[in-house]
Design a protein around this motif. Structure first.
Motif, PDB file in Angstrom:
ATOM      1  N   LEU A   1       0.992  -1.261  -0.182  1.00  0.00           N
ATOM      2  CA  LEU A   1      -0.017   0.042   0.061  1.00  0.00           C
ATOM      3  C   LEU A   1       0.876   1.313   0.081  1.00  0.00           C
ATOM      4  CD1 LEU A   1      -2.610   1.806   0.740  1.00  0.00           C
ATOM      5  CD2 LEU A   1      -2.013   1.213   2.988  1.00  0.00           C
ATOM      6  N   MET A   2       2.009   1.291   0.677  1.00  0.00           N
ATOM      7  CA  MET A   2       2.894   2.328   0.997  1.00  0.00           C
ATOM      8  C   MET A   2       3.383   2.939  -0.269  1.00  0.00           C
ATOM      9  SD  MET A   2       2.590   2.344   4.273  1.00  0.00           S
ATOM     10  CE  MET A   2       2.365   1.207   5.374  1.00  0.00           C
ATOM     11  N   GLY A   3       3.268   4.187  -0.245  1.00  0.00           N
ATOM     12  CA  GLY A   3       3.928   5.060  -1.424  1.00  0.00           C
ATOM     13  C   GLY A   3       3.083   5.484  -2.592  1.00  0.00           C
ATOM     14  N   HIS A   4       1.837   5.012  -2.608  1.00  0.00           N
ATOM     15  CA  HIS A   4       1.194   5.601  -3.778  1.00  0.00           C
ATOM     16  C   HIS A   4       0.478   6.775  -3.426  1.00  0.00           C
ATOM     17  CE1 HIS A   4       1.754   1.599  -5.943  1.00  0.00           C
ATOM     18  NE2 HIS A   4       1.531   1.097  -4.527  1.00  0.00           N
ATOM     19  N   VAL A   5      -0.349   6.815  -2.443  1.00  0.00           N
ATOM     20  CA  VAL A   5      -0.945   7.908  -1.952  1.00  0.00           C
ATOM     21  C   VAL A   5       0.040   8.559  -0.876  1.00  0.00           C
ATOM     22  CG1 VAL A   5      -2.894   9.437  -1.098  1.00  0.00           C
ATOM     23  CG2 VAL A   5      -2.911   7.415  -2.522  1.00  0.00           C
ATOM     24  N   THR A   6       0.453   9.533  -0.637  1.00  0.00           N
ATOM     25  CA  THR A   6       1.570   9.969   0.344  1.00  0.00           C
ATOM     26  C   THR A   6       0.801  11.368   1.025  1.00  0.00           C
ATOM     27  OG1 THR A   6       2.951  10.808  -1.317  1.00  0.00           O
ATOM     28  CG2 THR A   6       3.598   8.739  -0.408  1.00  0.00           C
ATOM     29  N   GLY A   7       1.132  11.221   2.107  1.00  0.00           N
ATOM     30  CA  GLY A   7       0.694  12.433   3.027  1.00  0.00           C
ATOM     31  C   GLY A   7       1.191  12.763   4.434  1.00  0.00           C
ATOM     32  N   VAL A   8       1.246  13.925   4.744  1.00  0.00           N
ATOM     33  CA  VAL A   8       1.649  14.308   5.974  1.00  0.00           C
ATOM     34  C   VAL A   8       0.088  15.088   6.976  1.00  0.00           C
ATOM     35  CG1 VAL A   8       3.064  15.779   7.706  1.00  0.00           C
ATOM     36  CG2 VAL A   8       4.070  14.488   5.742  1.00  0.00           C
ATOM     37  N   LEU A   9      -0.040  14.536   8.087  1.00  0.00           N
ATOM     38  CA  LEU A   9      -0.959  15.165   8.924  1.00  0.00           C
ATOM     39  C   LEU A   9      -0.787  15.831   9.964  1.00  0.00           C
ATOM     40  CD1 LEU A   9      -4.199  15.167   9.570  1.00  0.00           C
ATOM     41  CD2 LEU A   9      -3.896  13.005  10.652  1.00  0.00           C
ATOM     42  N   PHE A  10      -1.246  16.939  10.141  1.00  0.00           N
ATOM     43  CA  PHE A  10      -0.715  17.681  11.455  1.00  0.00           C
ATOM     44  C   PHE A  10      -1.930  18.101  11.897  1.00  0.00           C
ATOM     45  CE2 PHE A  10       0.551  22.080  13.537  1.00  0.00           C
ATOM     46  CZ  PHE A  10       1.310  21.536  14.247  1.00  0.00           C
ATOM     47  N   SER A  11      -2.201  17.603  13.365  1.00  0.00           N
ATOM     48  CA  SER A  11      -3.354  17.921  13.944  1.00  0.00           C
ATOM     49  C   SER A  11      -2.906  18.202  15.580  1.00  0.00           C
ATOM     50  CB  SER A  11      -4.163  16.588  14.093  1.00  0.00           C
ATOM     51  OG  SER A  11      -3.565  15.515  14.963  1.00  0.00           O
ATOM     52  N   PRO A  12      -4.023  18.666  16.250  1.00  0.00           N
ATOM     53  CA  PRO A  12      -3.661  19.357  17.475  1.00  0.00           C
ATOM     54  C   PRO A  12      -3.108  18.275  18.288  1.00  0.00           C
ATOM     55  CG  PRO A  12      -6.023  19.873  16.990  1.00  0.00           C
ATOM     56  CD  PRO A  12      -5.390  19.328  15.839  1.00  0.00           C
ATOM     57  N   GLU A  13      -3.538  16.992  18.158  1.00  0.00           N
ATOM     58  CA  GLU A  13      -2.737  15.967  18.788  1.00  0.00           C
ATOM     59  C   GLU A  13      -1.428  15.640  18.803  1.00  0.00           C
ATOM     60  OE1 GLU A  13      -5.807  13.943  16.781  1.00  0.00           O
ATOM     61  OE2 GLU A  13      -6.726  15.620  18.275  1.00  0.00           O
ATOM     62  N   ASP A  14      -0.915  16.305  17.643  1.00  0.00           N
ATOM     63  CA  ASP A  14       0.476  16.283  17.500  1.00  0.00           C
ATOM     64  C   ASP A  14       1.524  17.050  18.547  1.00  0.00           C
ATOM     65  OD1 ASP A  14       1.754  15.230  15.133  1.00  0.00           O
ATOM     66  OD2 ASP A  14       0.198  16.707  13.795  1.00  0.00           O
ATOM     67  N   LEU A  15       0.773  17.512  19.443  1.00  0.00           N
ATOM     68  CA  LEU A  15       1.595  18.224  20.587  1.00  0.00           C
ATOM     69  C   LEU A  15       2.146  16.786  21.319  1.00  0.00           C
ATOM     70  CD1 LEU A  15       2.192  20.957  21.164  1.00  0.00           C
ATOM     71  CD2 LEU A  15       0.131  20.937  22.671  1.00  0.00           C
TER      72      LEU A  15
ATOM     73  N   GLU B   1      -4.826  27.370  16.306  1.00  0.00           N
ATOM     74  CA  GLU B   1      -4.340  27.353  17.497  1.00  0.00           C
ATOM     75  C   GLU B   1      -2.851  28.133  17.327  1.00  0.00           C
ATOM     76  OE1 GLU B   1      -3.747  23.776  19.559  1.00  0.00           O
ATOM     77  OE2 GLU B   1      -6.004  23.987  19.629  1.00  0.00           O
ATOM     78  N   LEU B   2      -2.575  28.569  16.110  1.00  0.00           N
ATOM     79  CA  LEU B   2      -1.180  29.526  15.825  1.00  0.00           C
ATOM     80  C   LEU B   2      -1.463  30.776  16.041  1.00  0.00           C
ATOM     81  CD1 LEU B   2      -0.489  27.265  12.835  1.00  0.00           C
ATOM     82  CD2 LEU B   2       0.605  27.217  15.152  1.00  0.00           C
ATOM     83  N   ASP B   3      -0.528  31.700  16.323  1.00  0.00           N
ATOM     84  CA  ASP B   3      -0.591  32.966  16.232  1.00  0.00           C
ATOM     85  C   ASP B   3      -0.498  33.543  14.992  1.00  0.00           C
ATOM     86  OD1 ASP B   3       2.333  33.304  16.075  1.00  0.00           O
ATOM     87  OD2 ASP B   3       2.539  32.848  18.161  1.00  0.00           O
ATOM     88  N   PRO B   4      -0.738  34.818  14.695  1.00  0.00           N
ATOM     89  CA  PRO B   4      -1.166  35.270  13.396  1.00  0.00           C
ATOM     90  C   PRO B   4       0.477  35.122  12.599  1.00  0.00           C
ATOM     91  CG  PRO B   4      -2.132  36.723  14.700  1.00  0.00           C
ATOM     92  CD  PRO B   4      -1.494  35.775  15.666  1.00  0.00           C
ATOM     93  N   GLY B   5       1.496  35.330  13.390  1.00  0.00           N
ATOM     94  CA  GLY B   5       2.868  35.172  12.840  1.00  0.00           C
ATOM     95  C   GLY B   5       3.553  33.688  12.187  1.00  0.00           C
ATOM     96  N   ARG B   6       3.049  32.814  12.900  1.00  0.00           N
ATOM     97  CA  ARG B   6       3.148  31.308  12.851  1.00  0.00           C
ATOM     98  C   ARG B   6       2.444  30.884  11.564  1.00  0.00           C
ATOM     99  NH1 ARG B   6       4.852  32.067  17.570  1.00  0.00           N
ATOM    100  NH2 ARG B   6       6.837  31.233  18.444  1.00  0.00           N
ATOM    101  N   ARG B   7       0.879  31.490  11.571  1.00  0.00           N
ATOM    102  CA  ARG B   7       0.108  30.999  10.750  1.00  0.00           C
ATOM    103  C   ARG B   7       0.662  31.633   9.316  1.00  0.00           C
ATOM    104  NH1 ARG B   7      -5.747  33.410  12.089  1.00  0.00           N
ATOM    105  NH2 ARG B   7      -5.317  32.554  14.365  1.00  0.00           N
ATOM    106  N   ARG B   8       1.078  32.823   9.371  1.00  0.00           N
ATOM    107  CA  ARG B   8       1.675  33.495   7.869  1.00  0.00           C
ATOM    108  C   ARG B   8       2.700  32.765   7.610  1.00  0.00           C
ATOM    109  NH1 ARG B   8       0.673  38.398   9.884  1.00  0.00           N
ATOM    110  NH2 ARG B   8       2.658  38.602  10.860  1.00  0.00           N
TER     111      ARG B   8
END
Ligand SMILES: Nc1ncnc2c1ncn2[C@@H]1O[C@H](COP(=O)(O)OP(=O)(O)O)[C@@H](O)[C@H]1O
Ligand SMILES: [Mg+2]
Length: 362
Positions: free
Chosen positions: A108-122, A315-322
């Protein structure tokens, strides 16, 4: 890599749902509990074979339904790719790649690839080592199927060795049965740790640069591999470490050294951010780690994986969001949020309203 179409059937809160995303920024907008994360979870499942929220396939099946299915079509530089995962309530899951059922889950690996960033990443930053190993394992599995297979071999050998340790507690004469498992563990363990070391070194170099940008150059981020066994590429040294641990292991009836005990240390200004970092520092470190994962994957794959940002904008302040938005060029991105104001300059190519498990294109 760009997803051109995704279809969810009886997945979580969805009866059926078809999504035809654009190549740029795709926004899923809706109140809490409406089904935004469920869509990202389905996409992530097609990348890694795993949900980021549960290990139980049953939970992914819509209540009352007897199966769930997700199909993703993607366009890569080398042509089109298709992944289809069917999760029956009874029996084992079936995965098809380009319409063909695969024999080993690693295919399965390597056909559809992605990175997920979520609040749980903390949790990657704050929780115990298991979360950080998962962070490394999920990325490496997507870019190196061989790594995924080594993980499987390691897990199997570990399970057997732990069972042998329990048997030995009752019958000490069985001690020699450990030899075979030690060898398999050392073999897979060396492979895991050599990939982990290279990957984390790369990640650390990239993350330092990204962190400098998002933390306005004030603080230095460093990611360090802390292997449980420091054997380098020497399988004999790995074996010896396992051998030396036998007495302790027999007493505790579990394997106390090896790749399953590896850790990753995240340092800001030389201090462990897990113990000494503020919430803000931890969040910035987590973001830098995800964005560098994206970049290291691109280097390895020769093209950008997609990026999923689940509820992180608010969750991010304006600077980090930019800073974050500035990095999305050329990357197919999926953003979920409850308020369009949180997008802060990210130009949405397509937007959907998510309401009670239904998507409506805006
Ligand atoms: N297996 C399931 N079957 C039906 N509904 C589900 C299932 N799992 C979760 N849900 C529903 O999905 C919703 C949560 O969706 P989620 O995507 O997490 O929402 P959000 O929009 O906040 O990200 C909840 O209303 C929950 O009841
Ligand atoms: Mg959500």
């Amino acid at each position: 890599m760009k997803i051109t179409r995704a279809e969810l059937t009886h997945f979580r809160s969805y009866e059926t749902c078809v999504l035809e995303p654009c190549e740029g920024v795709n926004v899923l907008l809706g109140d809490n509990g409406q089904g935004k994360t469920n869509v990202l979870e389905a996409l992530y499942l097609c990348c890694t074979g795993r949900s980021h929220r549960t290990r139980q396939d049953r939970e992914l099946i819509r209540w009352g339904a007897d199966f769930a299915a997700v199909r993703v079509d993607a366009l890569r530089r080398d042509g089109s790719h298709q992944v289809e995962i069917a999760l029956p309530a009874l029996g084992r899951r079936r995965i098809r790649v380009a319409g063909q059922e695969i024999a080993r889950s690693g295919e399965l690996m390597g056909h559809v690839t992605g990175v997920l960033f979520s609040p749980e990443d903390l949790r990657t930053v704050k929780d115990g080592p298991a979360e950080r190993r998962r962070f490394v394992d999920m990325a490496l599995s997507q870019i190196r199927p061989a790594y995924y297979y080594a993980l499987q071999r390691y897990a199997r050998a570990l399970k057997q060795r732990n069972e042998a340790l329990k048997a030995i507690a009752a019958r000490p004469s069985l001690a020699a049965t450990l030899d075979a498992w030690d060898e398999q563990l050392a073999d897979a363990g060396i492979e895991l740790s050599s990939h982990r070391r290279t990957y984390i070194e790369k990640l650390s170099a990239v993350a330092a640069g990204i962190h400098r940008d998002i933390a306005d150059g004030r603080e230095r981020l460093e990611i360090r591999y802390l292997p449980s066994v420091s054997a380098g590429d020497d399988a004999r040294a790995y074996l010896e470490a396992l051998f030396s641990a036998r007495e302790t292991d027999a007493r505790r009836m579990t394997t106390t050294v090896g790749a399953h005990r590896d850790d990753v240390q995240i340092l800001v200004e030389g201090r462990d951010v897990r113990a000494f970092g503020s919430q803000g520092q931890q969040r910035t470190a987590a973001l830098a780690m995800r964005l560098s994962e994206l970049e290291v994957m691109r280097d390895r794959l020769g093209e950008w994986p997609m990026l999923m940002l689940d509820d992180v904008m608010s969750e991010l302040d304006p600077g980090r969001r930019r800073q974050l938005v500035g990095r999305l060029k050329g990357v197919q991105t999926f953003i979920t949020c409850t308020d369009a104001a949180d997008l802060a300059g990210a130009e949405a190519g397509k937007m959907w309203r998510v309401e009670q498990g239904a998507l409506k294109e805006d």
